[in-house]
Design a protein around this motif. Structure first.
Motif, PDB file in Angstrom:
ATOM      1  N   LYS A 145       0.834  -1.312   0.258  1.00 37.43           N
ATOM      2  CA  LYS A 145      -0.088   0.014  -0.185  1.00 37.43           C
ATOM      3  C   LYS A 145       0.974   1.287   0.097  1.00 37.43           C
ATOM      4  O   LYS A 145       0.776   2.214  -0.817  1.00 37.43           O
ATOM      5  N   VAL A 146       1.840   1.162   0.836  1.00 37.63           N
ATOM      6  CA  VAL A 146       2.976   2.399   0.883  1.00 37.63           C
ATOM      7  C   VAL A 146       3.416   2.693  -0.535  1.00 37.63           C
ATOM      8  O   VAL A 146       3.473   3.556  -0.995  1.00 37.63           O
ATOM      9  N   LEU A 147       3.959   1.568  -1.332  1.00 36.67           N
ATOM     10  CA  LEU A 147       4.236   1.869  -2.541  1.00 36.67           C
ATOM     11  C   LEU A 147       3.331   2.190  -3.645  1.00 36.67           C
ATOM     12  O   LEU A 147       3.768   2.686  -4.690  1.00 36.67           O
ATOM     13  N   SER A 148       1.959   1.996  -3.376  1.00 37.39           N
ATOM     14  CA  SER A 148       0.881   2.321  -4.278  1.00 37.39           C
ATOM     15  C   SER A 148       0.872   3.929  -4.339  1.00 37.39           C
ATOM     16  O   SER A 148       0.317   4.323  -5.207  1.00 37.39           O
ATOM     17  N   ILE A 149       1.108   4.292  -2.926  1.00 34.74           N
ATOM     18  CA  ILE A 149       1.035   5.930  -2.754  1.00 34.74           C
ATOM     19  C   ILE A 149       2.501   6.420  -3.092  1.00 34.74           C
ATOM     20  O   ILE A 149       2.284   7.590  -3.799  1.00 34.74           O
ATOM     21  N   HIS A 150       3.353   6.022  -2.692  1.00 40.64           N
ATOM     22  CA  HIS A 150       4.729   6.493  -2.895  1.00 40.64           C
ATOM     23  C   HIS A 150       5.780   5.553  -3.479  1.00 40.64           C
ATOM     24  O   HIS A 150       6.192   4.780  -2.879  1.00 40.64           O
ATOM     25  N   PRO A 151       5.761   5.030  -4.698  1.00 42.52           N
ATOM     26  CA  PRO A 151       6.455   4.049  -5.241  1.00 42.52           C
ATOM     27  C   PRO A 151       7.836   4.031  -5.213  1.00 42.52           C
ATOM     28  O   PRO A 151       8.453   2.921  -5.409  1.00 42.52           O
ATOM     29  N   HIS A 152       8.501   5.442  -4.850  1.00 42.01           N
ATOM     30  CA  HIS A 152      10.024   5.222  -4.191  1.00 42.01           C
ATOM     31  C   HIS A 152      10.406   5.339  -2.997  1.00 42.01           C
ATOM     32  O   HIS A 152      11.325   5.970  -2.800  1.00 42.01           O
ATOM     33  N   PHE A 153       9.529   4.852  -2.136  1.00 43.77           N
ATOM     34  CA  PHE A 153       9.470   4.884  -0.653  1.00 43.77           C
ATOM     35  C   PHE A 153      10.762   4.131  -0.350  1.00 43.77           C
ATOM     36  O   PHE A 153      10.903   2.784  -0.493  1.00 43.77           O
ATOM     37  N   LYS A 154      11.977   4.767  -0.028  1.00 41.29           N
ATOM     38  CA  LYS A 154      13.343   3.774   0.138  1.00 41.29           C
ATOM     39  C   LYS A 154      13.531   2.760   0.843  1.00 41.29           C
ATOM     40  O   LYS A 154      14.176   1.857   0.731  1.00 41.29           O
ATOM     41  N   ASP A 155      12.650   2.760   1.970  1.00 40.87           N
ATOM     42  CA  ASP A 155      12.989   1.723   3.023  1.00 40.87           C
ATOM     43  C   ASP A 155      12.042   0.637   2.685  1.00 40.87           C
ATOM     44  O   ASP A 155      12.174  -0.414   3.549  1.00 40.87           O
ATOM     45  N   VAL A 156      11.234   0.592   1.999  1.00 43.37           N
ATOM     46  CA  VAL A 156      10.250  -0.509   1.689  1.00 43.37           C
ATOM     47  C   VAL A 156      10.886  -1.512   0.840  1.00 43.37           C
ATOM     48  O   VAL A 156      10.709  -2.827   1.506  1.00 43.37           O
ATOM     49  N   PRO A 157      11.638  -1.550   0.002  1.00 46.49           N
ATOM     50  CA  PRO A 157      12.364  -2.572  -0.477  1.00 46.49           C
ATOM     51  C   PRO A 157      12.949  -3.375   0.488  1.00 46.49           C
ATOM     52  O   PRO A 157      13.083  -4.528   0.578  1.00 46.49           O
ATOM     53  N   LYS A 158      13.793  -2.781   1.420  1.00 49.47           N
ATOM     54  CA  LYS A 158      14.633  -3.332   2.263  1.00 49.47           C
ATOM     55  C   LYS A 158      13.613  -4.090   3.539  1.00 49.47           C
ATOM     56  O   LYS A 158      14.010  -5.295   3.976  1.00 49.47           O
ATOM     57  N   ALA A 159      12.428  -3.424   3.819  1.00 47.62           N
ATOM     58  CA  ALA A 159      11.580  -4.061   4.674  1.00 47.62           C
ATOM     59  C   ALA A 159      11.113  -5.389   4.081  1.00 47.62           C
ATOM     60  O   ALA A 159      10.588  -6.424   4.711  1.00 47.62           O
ATOM     61  N   LEU A 160      10.770  -5.428   2.697  1.00 46.37           N
ATOM     62  CA  LEU A 160      10.144  -6.524   2.178  1.00 46.37           C
ATOM     63  C   LEU A 160      11.190  -7.603   2.147  1.00 46.37           C
ATOM     64  O   LEU A 160      10.653  -8.826   2.391  1.00 46.37           O
ATOM     65  N   GLU A 161      12.384  -7.265   1.934  1.00 41.04           N
ATOM     66  CA  GLU A 161      13.630  -8.358   1.982  1.00 41.04           C
ATOM     67  C   GLU A 161      13.658  -8.855   3.246  1.00 41.04           C
ATOM     68  O   GLU A 161      13.806 -10.447   3.182  1.00 41.04           O
ATOM     69  N   ARG A 162      13.516  -8.070   4.289  1.00 37.99           N
ATOM     70  CA  ARG A 162      13.595  -8.827   5.797  1.00 37.99           C
ATOM     71  C   ARG A 162      12.261  -9.694   5.691  1.00 37.99           C
ATOM     72  O   ARG A 162      12.526 -10.760   6.428  1.00 37.99           O
ATOM     73  N   LEU A 163      11.197  -9.292   5.471  1.00 35.38           N
ATOM     74  CA  LEU A 163      10.070 -10.031   5.503  1.00 35.38           C
ATOM     75  C   LEU A 163      10.330 -11.523   4.718  1.00 35.38           C
ATOM     76  O   LEU A 163       9.977 -12.577   5.202  1.00 35.38           O
ATOM     77  N   ASP A 164      10.809 -11.523   3.728  1.00 32.92           N
ATOM     78  CA  ASP A 164      11.087 -12.603   2.743  1.00 32.92           C
ATOM     79  C   ASP A 164      11.877 -13.414   3.576  1.00 32.92           C
ATOM     80  O   ASP A 164      12.002 -14.600   3.688  1.00 32.92           O
ATOM     81  N   ARG A 165      13.230 -13.043   4.271  1.00 37.13           N
ATOM     82  CA  ARG A 165      14.021 -13.698   4.820  1.00 37.13           C
ATOM     83  C   ARG A 165      13.213 -14.460   6.262  1.00 37.13           C
ATOM     84  O   ARG A 165      13.689 -15.537   6.470  1.00 37.13           O
ATOM     85  N   GLN A 166      12.681 -13.837   6.715  1.00 39.09           N
ATOM     86  CA  GLN A 166      11.748 -14.094   7.866  1.00 39.09           C
ATOM     87  C   GLN A 166      11.086 -15.426   7.407  1.00 39.09           C
ATOM     88  O   GLN A 166      10.586 -16.414   8.107  1.00 39.09           O
ATOM     89  N   ARG A 167      10.068 -15.193   6.382  1.00 37.03           N
ATOM     90  CA  ARG A 167       9.468 -16.226   5.983  1.00 37.03           C
ATOM     91  C   ARG A 167      10.203 -17.292   5.459  1.00 37.03           C
ATOM     92  O   ARG A 167       9.900 -18.591   5.803  1.00 37.03           O
ATOM     93  N   GLY A 168      11.067 -17.045   4.858  1.00 39.65           N
ATOM     94  CA  GLY A 168      12.017 -18.324   4.509  1.00 39.65           C
ATOM     95  C   GLY A 168      12.700 -19.110   5.440  1.00 39.65           C
ATOM     96  O   GLY A 168      12.705 -20.118   5.654  1.00 39.65           O
ATOM     97  N   GLY A 169      13.069 -18.224   6.718  1.00 41.81           N
ATOM     98  CA  GLY A 169      13.594 -18.864   7.650  1.00 41.81           C
ATOM     99  C   GLY A 169      12.570 -19.607   8.399  1.00 41.81           C
ATOM    100  O   GLY A 169      13.089 -20.833   9.023  1.00 41.81           O
ATOM    101  N   ALA A 170      11.400 -19.406   8.386  1.00 45.08           N
ATOM    102  CA  ALA A 170      10.175 -20.121   9.129  1.00 45.08           C
ATOM    103  C   ALA A 170       9.972 -21.364   8.594  1.00 45.08           C
ATOM    104  O   ALA A 170       9.269 -22.173   9.211  1.00 45.08           O
ATOM    105  N   THR A 171       9.980 -21.435   7.247  1.00 42.06           N
ATOM    106  CA  THR A 171       9.803 -22.527   6.609  1.00 42.06           C
ATOM    107  C   THR A 171      10.926 -23.586   6.660  1.00 42.06           C
ATOM    108  O   THR A 171      10.637 -24.728   6.121  1.00 42.06           O
ATOM    109  N   LEU A 172      12.168 -23.399   6.799  1.00 37.34           N
ATOM    110  CA  LEU A 172      13.275 -24.316   7.023  1.00 37.34           C
ATOM    111  C   LEU A 172      12.834 -25.520   7.819  1.00 37.34           C
ATOM    112  O   LEU A 172      12.485 -25.328   9.223  1.00 37.34           O
TER     113      LEU A 172
END
Length: 172
Positions: A145-172
């Motif tokens: 939703k943040v990216l739909s309002i502000h497509p270049h919000f600089k911290d969102v890609p890092k936050a999404l990467e963190r979430l992906d790492r958390q999800r990846g770690g949880a499934t191992l």
């Protein structure tokens, strides 16, 4: 007469200007987006009262100085006096989150976003807290939703990467 004086300042935000800024932000390149986002943040920081602007400044300064308790005090005074001023709720949520008080932080973000649904910084804060409290799916939705309002919000890609790492770690 007293009731009118205690009602708080009139809204100082130029809604038409804000709408134009948000429309431009969606289409802007990264450099232009940063400038437009700053203009939006300035517009959202207008309380309509010099006294309330001072409370906002004191709260912001206390946050930057690491004086979280003082920040909460200043920002609580601000939200008490101007309950329809989203920026006060947003900044107090940051202060609560810095003290790991996620319940009050979430409540303040809910209030800020009820007042200003396009407040991308408040949305980002909400996504961050949701990630911290183990709600990665909800956090991802909020970050999108943040990216739909502000497509270049600089911290969102890092936050999404963190979430992906958390999800990846949880499934191992």
């Amino acid at each position: 007469m007293l009731a009118v004086a205690m009602a708080g300042p009139a809204a100082a935000v130029d809604e038409a200007r804000l709408d134009k800024l948000f429309a431009r932000l969606e289409q802007a390149d990264p450099g232009e987006a940063r400038r437009i986002a700053k203009e939006i943040e300035l517009e959202l920081s207008k309380s309509g009262s010099p006294a309330m602007d001072l409370l906002l400044k004191r709260g912001r300064d206390a946050l930057e100085a690491g004086e979280t308790g003082a920040a909460i005090e200043h920002l609580t005074a601000l939200t008490d006096h101007v309950p329809d001023f989203a920026q006060g709720w947003h900044l107090r949520a940051i202060a609560f989150a810095k003290k790991d008080l996620y319940g009050p932080a979430l409540a303040d973000l809910e209030r800020a976003l009820a007042l200003r649904p396009r407040h991308f910084a408040a949305l980002y804060g909400l996504g961050t807290i949701l990630g911290e409290v183990g709600r990665p799916g909800m956090a991802r939705e909020v970050f999108e939703k943040v990216l739909s309002i502000h497509p270049h919000f600089k911290d969102v890609p890092k936050a999404l990467e963190r979430l992906d790492r958390q999800r990846g770690g949880a499934t191992l």
